[in-house]
Design an enzyme around this catalytic site. Structure first.
Site, PDB file in Angstrom:
ATOM      1  N   LYS A 124       0.818  -1.216   0.000  1.00 51.59           N
ATOM      2  CA  LYS A 124       0.000   0.000   0.000  1.00 51.59           C
ATOM      3  C   LYS A 124       0.849   1.262   0.000  1.00 51.59           C
ATOM      4  O   LYS A 124       0.546   2.220  -0.714  1.00 51.59           O
ATOM      5  CB  LYS A 124      -0.935   0.036   1.215  1.00 51.59           C
ATOM      6  CG  LYS A 124      -2.044  -0.979   1.208  1.00 51.59           C
ATOM      7  CD  LYS A 124      -3.129  -0.632   2.209  1.00 51.59           C
ATOM      8  CE  LYS A 124      -2.612  -0.292   3.586  1.00 51.59           C
ATOM      9  NZ  LYS A 124      -1.929  -1.418   4.236  1.00 51.59           N
ATOM     10  N   ARG A 200     -11.088   0.057   8.612  1.00 56.31           N
ATOM     11  CA  ARG A 200     -10.546  -1.282   8.861  1.00 56.31           C
ATOM     12  C   ARG A 200     -11.622  -2.279   9.288  1.00 56.31           C
ATOM     13  O   ARG A 200     -11.380  -3.491   9.271  1.00 56.31           O
ATOM     14  CB  ARG A 200      -9.480  -1.225   9.957  1.00 56.31           C
ATOM     15  CG  ARG A 200      -8.197  -0.524   9.555  1.00 56.31           C
ATOM     16  CD  ARG A 200      -7.144  -0.662  10.643  1.00 56.31           C
ATOM     17  NE  ARG A 200      -5.862  -0.120  10.219  1.00 56.31           N
ATOM     18  CZ  ARG A 200      -5.485   1.138  10.395  1.00 56.31           C
ATOM     19  NH1 ARG A 200      -6.313   1.975  10.998  1.00 56.31           N
ATOM     20  NH2 ARG A 200      -4.309   1.567   9.982  1.00 56.31           N
ATOM     21  N   ARG A 235      12.200  -7.798   6.337  1.00 49.86           N
ATOM     22  CA  ARG A 235      12.428  -6.348   6.383  1.00 49.86           C
ATOM     23  C   ARG A 235      13.447  -5.966   7.453  1.00 49.86           C
ATOM     24  O   ARG A 235      13.439  -6.501   8.558  1.00 49.86           O
ATOM     25  CB  ARG A 235      11.102  -5.605   6.658  1.00 49.86           C
ATOM     26  CG  ARG A 235      10.166  -5.588   5.495  1.00 49.86           C
ATOM     27  CD  ARG A 235       9.039  -4.592   5.698  1.00 49.86           C
ATOM     28  NE  ARG A 235       8.267  -4.781   6.910  1.00 49.86           N
ATOM     29  CZ  ARG A 235       6.988  -4.428   7.033  1.00 49.86           C
ATOM     30  NH1 ARG A 235       6.355  -3.862   6.012  1.00 49.86           N
ATOM     31  NH2 ARG A 235       6.342  -4.625   8.164  1.00 49.86           N
ATOM     32  N   ARG A 264      12.330  -4.616  13.189  1.00 47.72           N
ATOM     33  CA  ARG A 264      11.278  -4.167  14.096  1.00 47.72           C
ATOM     34  C   ARG A 264      10.812  -5.317  14.963  1.00 47.72           C
ATOM     35  O   ARG A 264      10.758  -6.473  14.528  1.00 47.72           O
ATOM     36  CB  ARG A 264      10.081  -3.624  13.293  1.00 47.72           C
ATOM     37  CG  ARG A 264      10.207  -2.181  12.921  1.00 47.72           C
ATOM     38  CD  ARG A 264       9.069  -1.721  12.046  1.00 47.72           C
ATOM     39  NE  ARG A 264       7.754  -2.243  12.420  1.00 47.72           N
ATOM     40  CZ  ARG A 264       6.617  -1.858  11.856  1.00 47.72           C
ATOM     41  NH1 ARG A 264       6.639  -0.966  10.874  1.00 47.72           N
ATOM     42  NH2 ARG A 264       5.475  -2.373  12.228  1.00 47.72           N
ATOM     43  N   ARG A 275      -1.288 -10.441  13.203  1.00 50.66           N
ATOM     44  CA  ARG A 275      -1.806  -9.253  12.511  1.00 50.66           C
ATOM     45  C   ARG A 275      -2.622  -9.644  11.290  1.00 50.66           C
ATOM     46  O   ARG A 275      -3.654  -9.026  10.987  1.00 50.66           O
ATOM     47  CB  ARG A 275      -0.643  -8.343  12.114  1.00 50.66           C
ATOM     48  CG  ARG A 275       0.020  -7.645  13.298  1.00 50.66           C
ATOM     49  CD  ARG A 275       1.442  -7.213  12.999  1.00 50.66           C
ATOM     50  NE  ARG A 275       1.525  -6.239  11.931  1.00 50.66           N
ATOM     51  CZ  ARG A 275       2.673  -5.873  11.353  1.00 50.66           C
ATOM     52  NH1 ARG A 275       3.813  -6.440  11.730  1.00 50.66           N
ATOM     53  NH2 ARG A 275       2.674  -4.971  10.409  1.00 50.66           N
TER      54      ARG A 275
END
Length: 321
Positions: A124, A200, A235, A264, A275
Protein backbone atom coordinates in the site's frame (compact mmCIF):
# COMPACT_ATOMS: atom_id res chain seq x y z
CA UNK A 1 -10.60 36.70 -19.96
CA UNK A 2 -13.13 37.45 -22.71
CA UNK A 3 -11.38 38.12 -26.02
CA UNK A 4 -13.51 39.48 -28.88
CA UNK A 5 -10.64 40.38 -31.15
CA UNK A 6 -11.25 39.32 -34.75
CA UNK A 7 -8.70 37.15 -36.51
CA UNK A 8 -7.92 36.79 -40.19
CA UNK A 9 -9.98 33.60 -40.34
CA UNK A 10 -13.04 35.06 -38.59
CA UNK A 11 -16.04 36.18 -40.58
CA UNK A 12 -17.52 39.56 -39.71
CA UNK A 13 -19.62 39.32 -36.60
CA UNK A 14 -18.07 36.07 -35.35
CA UNK A 15 -16.61 35.99 -31.87
CA UNK A 16 -13.36 34.58 -30.59
CA UNK A 17 -13.88 33.64 -26.98
CA UNK A 18 -10.99 32.82 -24.65
CA UNK A 19 -12.03 31.62 -21.20
CA UNK A 20 -9.24 31.15 -18.69
CA UNK A 21 -10.54 29.51 -15.52
CA UNK A 22 -7.18 29.66 -13.72
CA UNK A 23 -6.18 33.32 -13.44
CA UNK A 24 -3.64 32.31 -10.80
CA UNK A 25 -1.77 30.25 -13.39
CA UNK A 26 0.40 32.31 -15.69
CA UNK A 27 0.01 31.25 -19.29
CA UNK A 28 3.21 30.78 -21.21
CA UNK A 29 4.34 29.60 -24.61
CA UNK A 30 5.26 26.29 -23.01
CA UNK A 31 1.98 25.81 -21.09
CA UNK A 32 -0.99 27.55 -22.64
CA UNK A 33 -4.37 26.86 -21.06
CA UNK A 34 -7.12 25.35 -23.19
CA UNK A 35 -9.41 27.92 -24.77
CA UNK A 36 -12.91 28.07 -26.12
CA UNK A 37 -13.15 29.39 -29.64
CA UNK A 38 -16.36 29.92 -31.55
CA UNK A 39 -15.65 28.57 -35.06
CA UNK A 40 -16.63 30.36 -38.24
CA UNK A 41 -19.81 28.29 -38.44
CA UNK A 42 -20.47 28.98 -34.79
CA UNK A 43 -23.56 27.93 -32.91
CA UNK A 44 -25.80 30.89 -31.99
CA UNK A 45 -25.66 29.93 -28.32
CA UNK A 46 -21.86 29.72 -28.13
CA UNK A 47 -21.26 33.22 -26.82
CA UNK A 48 -24.02 33.09 -24.21
CA UNK A 49 -22.89 29.65 -23.03
CA UNK A 50 -19.32 30.83 -22.67
CA UNK A 51 -20.42 33.83 -20.63
CA UNK A 52 -22.61 31.62 -18.45
CA UNK A 53 -19.75 29.26 -17.77
CA UNK A 54 -17.50 32.19 -16.90
CA UNK A 55 -20.05 33.29 -14.32
CA UNK A 56 -20.33 29.74 -12.98
CA UNK A 57 -16.57 29.59 -12.51
CA UNK A 58 -16.63 32.85 -10.59
CA UNK A 59 -19.51 31.67 -8.40
CA UNK A 60 -17.71 28.49 -7.32
CA UNK A 61 -14.71 30.57 -6.34
CA UNK A 62 -12.45 28.84 -8.79
CA UNK A 63 -12.38 25.83 -6.48
CA UNK A 64 -11.04 23.59 -9.24
CA UNK A 65 -8.36 20.89 -9.25
CA UNK A 66 -4.81 21.73 -10.28
CA UNK A 67 -4.68 22.18 -14.06
CA UNK A 68 -7.94 24.11 -14.05
CA UNK A 69 -10.83 23.69 -16.45
CA UNK A 70 -11.03 25.13 -19.94
CA UNK A 71 -13.06 24.36 -23.03
CA UNK A 72 -12.09 23.58 -26.59
CA UNK A 73 -14.94 24.01 -29.03
CA UNK A 74 -14.80 22.01 -32.24
CA UNK A 75 -16.79 22.53 -35.48
CA UNK A 76 -20.49 21.90 -35.18
CA UNK A 77 -20.33 18.77 -37.34
CA UNK A 78 -18.70 16.94 -34.42
CA UNK A 79 -21.70 15.73 -32.43
CA UNK A 80 -20.02 13.70 -29.72
CA UNK A 81 -18.85 15.37 -26.52
CA UNK A 82 -15.98 13.94 -24.49
CA UNK A 83 -13.29 15.05 -22.05
CA UNK A 84 -10.14 16.34 -23.68
CA UNK A 85 -6.71 17.39 -22.49
CA UNK A 86 -4.58 20.16 -23.93
CA UNK A 87 -1.19 20.75 -22.31
CA UNK A 88 -2.38 18.91 -19.20
CA UNK A 89 -5.60 20.99 -18.93
CA UNK A 90 -8.89 19.12 -18.83
CA UNK A 91 -11.63 20.37 -21.11
CA UNK A 92 -14.64 19.30 -23.16
CA UNK A 93 -15.04 18.83 -26.90
CA UNK A 94 -18.27 18.74 -28.90
CA UNK A 95 -21.32 20.70 -29.95
CA UNK A 96 -22.39 23.74 -27.94
CA UNK A 97 -25.34 22.08 -26.25
CA UNK A 98 -23.36 18.97 -25.33
CA UNK A 99 -20.38 21.07 -24.21
CA UNK A 100 -22.67 22.95 -21.88
CA UNK A 101 -24.27 19.79 -20.46
CA UNK A 102 -20.97 18.05 -19.81
CA UNK A 103 -19.32 21.23 -18.56
CA UNK A 104 -21.96 21.64 -15.88
CA UNK A 105 -21.41 18.03 -14.88
CA UNK A 106 -17.69 18.65 -14.55
CA UNK A 107 -18.26 21.73 -12.43
CA UNK A 108 -20.68 19.82 -10.19
CA UNK A 109 -18.51 16.72 -9.88
CA UNK A 110 -16.59 16.11 -6.70
CA UNK A 111 -12.84 15.63 -6.73
CA UNK A 112 -11.49 12.09 -6.98
CA UNK A 113 -11.92 10.15 -3.72
CA UNK A 114 -10.19 6.77 -3.27
CA UNK A 115 -9.88 4.14 -0.53
CA UNK A 116 -7.06 1.59 -0.67
CA UNK A 117 -6.96 -1.53 1.49
CA UNK A 118 -4.55 -4.40 1.90
CA UNK A 119 -2.83 -6.53 4.51
CA UNK A 120 0.44 -5.49 6.17
CA UNK A 121 3.26 -5.59 3.56
CA UNK A 122 0.80 -5.75 0.66
CA UNK A 123 2.49 -2.73 -0.94
CA UNK A 124 0.00 0.00 0.00
CA UNK A 125 2.73 2.46 0.92
CA UNK A 126 4.46 2.18 -2.45
CA UNK A 127 1.22 2.40 -4.42
CA UNK A 128 -0.12 5.32 -2.37
CA UNK A 129 2.92 7.39 -3.30
CA UNK A 130 2.37 6.61 -7.00
CA UNK A 131 -1.38 7.36 -6.83
CA UNK A 132 -0.68 10.63 -5.03
CA UNK A 133 1.80 11.64 -7.72
CA UNK A 134 -0.31 10.60 -10.71
CA UNK A 135 -3.74 11.79 -9.58
CA UNK A 136 -2.81 14.71 -7.32
CA UNK A 137 -4.95 13.49 -4.41
CA UNK A 138 -4.17 14.06 -0.73
CA UNK A 139 -2.71 10.91 0.87
CA UNK A 140 -4.19 10.30 4.32
CA UNK A 141 -3.51 7.66 6.96
CA UNK A 142 -5.33 7.51 10.28
CA UNK A 143 -2.05 7.79 12.21
CA UNK A 144 -1.09 10.99 10.42
CA UNK A 145 -4.59 12.42 10.82
CA UNK A 146 -4.72 11.63 14.53
CA UNK A 147 -1.32 13.22 15.15
CA UNK A 148 -2.29 16.31 13.14
CA UNK A 149 -5.60 16.68 15.01
CA UNK A 150 -3.84 16.38 18.36
CA UNK A 151 -1.23 18.95 17.34
CA UNK A 152 -3.94 21.33 16.12
CA UNK A 153 -5.78 20.90 19.44
CA UNK A 154 -9.11 20.53 17.67
CA UNK A 155 -12.09 19.24 19.65
CA UNK A 156 -11.75 15.69 18.33
CA UNK A 157 -7.98 15.99 18.59
CA UNK A 158 -8.24 16.68 22.31
CA UNK A 159 -10.56 13.70 22.73
CA UNK A 160 -8.12 11.47 20.84
CA UNK A 161 -5.22 12.71 22.94
CA UNK A 162 -6.98 11.70 26.15
CA UNK A 163 -7.26 8.10 24.94
CA UNK A 164 -3.74 8.03 23.52
CA UNK A 165 -2.18 9.43 26.70
CA UNK A 166 -4.01 6.77 28.70
CA UNK A 167 -2.61 4.06 26.44
CA UNK A 168 -6.08 3.13 25.18
CA UNK A 169 -7.32 2.52 21.65
CA UNK A 170 -9.02 5.57 20.16
CA UNK A 171 -12.72 4.62 19.73
CA UNK A 172 -14.33 4.61 16.30
CA UNK A 173 -16.54 7.66 16.90
CA UNK A 174 -13.49 9.80 17.68
CA UNK A 175 -11.52 8.46 14.72
CA UNK A 176 -14.49 9.11 12.41
CA UNK A 177 -14.66 12.67 13.73
CA UNK A 178 -10.96 13.17 12.99
CA UNK A 179 -11.31 11.71 9.48
CA UNK A 180 -14.45 13.71 8.70
CA UNK A 181 -12.83 16.98 9.82
CA UNK A 182 -9.73 16.27 7.73
CA UNK A 183 -11.70 15.41 4.59
CA UNK A 184 -13.61 18.67 4.94
CA UNK A 185 -10.43 20.75 4.65
CA UNK A 186 -9.86 22.72 1.47
CA UNK A 187 -7.03 20.61 0.01
CA UNK A 188 -9.14 17.45 0.15
CA UNK A 189 -12.19 19.24 -1.22
CA UNK A 190 -10.19 20.66 -4.13
CA UNK A 191 -7.77 17.86 -4.97
CA UNK A 192 -9.60 14.80 -3.70
CA UNK A 193 -8.28 12.28 -1.19
CA UNK A 194 -6.75 8.83 -0.78
CA UNK A 195 -7.64 7.03 2.45
CA UNK A 196 -4.86 4.57 3.24
CA UNK A 197 -6.00 1.47 5.13
CA UNK A 198 -9.17 3.00 6.50
CA UNK A 199 -11.87 1.92 7.26
CA UNK A 200 -10.55 -1.28 8.86
CA UNK A 201 -13.86 -2.64 10.20
CA UNK A 202 -17.48 -2.82 9.09
CA UNK A 203 -18.44 -0.47 11.94
CA UNK A 204 -15.96 2.13 10.66
CA UNK A 205 -17.26 1.73 7.10
CA UNK A 206 -20.85 2.23 8.31
CA UNK A 207 -19.82 5.24 10.38
CA UNK A 208 -18.15 6.81 7.32
CA UNK A 209 -21.30 6.22 5.30
CA UNK A 210 -23.46 7.78 8.02
CA UNK A 211 -21.10 10.77 8.07
CA UNK A 212 -21.70 11.29 4.34
CA UNK A 213 -18.18 10.27 3.27
CA UNK A 214 -18.37 8.62 -0.15
CA UNK A 215 -15.57 7.18 -2.28
CA UNK A 216 -15.36 6.82 -6.05
CA UNK A 217 -13.16 3.72 -6.00
CA UNK A 218 -12.19 1.08 -3.43
CA UNK A 219 -8.90 -0.65 -4.24
CA UNK A 220 -8.01 -3.97 -2.60
CA UNK A 221 -4.44 -5.25 -2.94
CA UNK A 222 -4.64 -9.04 -2.80
CA UNK A 223 -1.43 -10.86 -1.76
CA UNK A 224 -1.15 -14.47 -0.47
CA UNK A 225 -0.38 -14.78 3.23
CA UNK A 226 2.83 -16.75 2.68
CA UNK A 227 4.17 -13.94 0.49
CA UNK A 228 3.18 -11.34 3.08
CA UNK A 229 5.00 -13.25 5.84
CA UNK A 230 8.14 -13.45 3.71
CA UNK A 231 7.97 -9.72 2.96
CA UNK A 232 7.57 -8.76 6.62
CA UNK A 233 10.09 -11.16 8.16
CA UNK A 234 12.81 -10.08 5.72
CA UNK A 235 12.43 -6.35 6.38
CA UNK A 236 15.25 -4.44 8.03
CA UNK A 237 15.69 -0.74 8.81
CA UNK A 238 18.82 1.40 8.77
CA UNK A 239 18.64 3.32 12.08
CA UNK A 240 20.86 6.10 10.72
CA UNK A 241 18.92 6.87 7.53
CA UNK A 242 15.52 5.31 8.19
CA UNK A 243 15.72 3.48 4.85
CA UNK A 244 14.00 0.10 4.71
CA UNK A 245 15.70 -2.88 3.07
CA UNK A 246 14.67 -6.48 2.47
CA UNK A 247 17.26 -9.15 2.99
CA UNK A 248 15.98 -11.17 0.02
CA UNK A 249 14.52 -8.68 -2.44
CA UNK A 250 16.51 -5.49 -1.84
CA UNK A 251 19.52 -6.06 0.46
CA UNK A 252 22.03 -3.25 1.03
CA UNK A 253 25.15 -3.33 -1.13
CA UNK A 254 27.35 -1.82 1.57
CA UNK A 255 28.54 -4.27 4.23
CA UNK A 256 28.73 -1.48 6.82
CA UNK A 257 25.09 -0.65 6.26
CA UNK A 258 24.16 -4.34 6.47
CA UNK A 259 25.87 -4.65 9.88
CA UNK A 260 23.83 -1.84 11.44
CA UNK A 261 20.40 -2.91 10.13
CA UNK A 262 17.74 -3.66 12.74
CA UNK A 263 14.47 -5.58 12.66
CA UNK A 264 11.28 -4.17 14.10
CA UNK A 265 10.05 -6.05 17.16
CA UNK A 266 6.74 -6.87 15.47
CA UNK A 267 8.31 -8.02 12.19
CA UNK A 268 8.54 -11.63 13.32
CA UNK A 269 6.65 -14.56 11.79
CA UNK A 270 4.60 -15.14 14.94
CA UNK A 271 3.47 -11.53 15.29
CA UNK A 272 2.77 -10.95 11.59
CA UNK A 273 0.51 -14.02 11.54
CA UNK A 274 -1.49 -12.53 14.41
CA UNK A 275 -1.81 -9.25 12.51
CA UNK A 276 -2.94 -11.13 9.41
CA UNK A 277 -5.59 -13.00 11.40
CA UNK A 278 -6.96 -9.69 12.67
CA UNK A 279 -6.90 -8.26 9.16
CA UNK A 280 -8.79 -11.20 7.64
CA UNK A 281 -11.36 -11.14 10.44
CA UNK A 282 -12.52 -7.68 9.33
CA UNK A 283 -11.60 -7.15 5.69
CA UNK A 284 -14.43 -9.19 4.10
CA UNK A 285 -17.06 -7.06 5.85
CA UNK A 286 -15.29 -3.87 4.76
CA UNK A 287 -15.06 -5.12 1.16
CA UNK A 288 -18.78 -5.93 1.23
CA UNK A 289 -19.53 -2.32 2.20
CA UNK A 290 -17.81 -1.11 -0.99
CA UNK A 291 -18.62 -3.98 -3.37
CA UNK A 292 -20.18 -1.64 -5.95
CA UNK A 293 -16.97 0.37 -6.38
CA UNK A 294 -14.37 -2.26 -5.43
CA UNK A 295 -11.57 -3.42 -7.70
CA UNK A 296 -9.31 -6.26 -6.59
CA UNK A 297 -5.69 -5.91 -7.70
CA UNK A 298 -3.16 -8.74 -7.75
CA UNK A 299 -0.52 -7.29 -5.42
CA UNK A 300 1.87 -10.20 -5.97
CA UNK A 301 3.38 -8.56 -9.05
CA UNK A 302 6.11 -6.03 -9.77
CA UNK A 303 5.18 -2.58 -8.37
CA UNK A 304 5.08 -1.06 -11.87
CA UNK A 305 2.58 -3.70 -13.04
CA UNK A 306 0.43 -3.18 -9.94
CA UNK A 307 0.52 0.58 -10.51
CA UNK A 308 -0.62 0.21 -14.11
CA UNK A 309 -3.57 -1.95 -13.07
CA UNK A 310 -4.50 0.51 -10.34
CA UNK A 311 -4.49 3.41 -12.80
CA UNK A 312 -6.76 1.48 -15.17
CA UNK A 313 -9.08 0.55 -12.28
CA UNK A 314 -9.42 4.13 -11.09
CA UNK A 315 -10.09 5.36 -14.62
CA UNK A 316 -12.74 2.69 -15.23
CA UNK A 317 -14.58 3.43 -11.99
CA UNK A 318 -14.52 7.20 -12.35
CA UNK A 319 -15.52 7.16 -16.05
CA UNK A 320 -18.51 4.94 -15.33
CA UNK A 321 -19.62 6.98 -12.31
Amino acid sequence: IIDHRATANDQPGSNRCHLDFSPHIQASEQHTPAVCRTPTNHHPFDTSINLIMKLVSLCVGLALPAGALGFVAQPMQQQRCQPAVQDGVWGVRGSSTMRYQQATQLFAADALNIIIAGAPASGKGTQCEIIKEEFGVVHLSTGDMLRAAVAAESEVGKMAKDFMDAGKLVPDDVIIGVVKDRLAESDCQTNGWLLDGFPRTQAQAKALEDAGVDADCFLFLNVPDEVLVERVVGRRTDPETGKIYHMTFSPPEDDEVKKRLVQRSDDTEEKVKVRLEQFHANVDAVKDSYKDIMVTIDGNQAPAVVSKEIGAAISSKTSSA
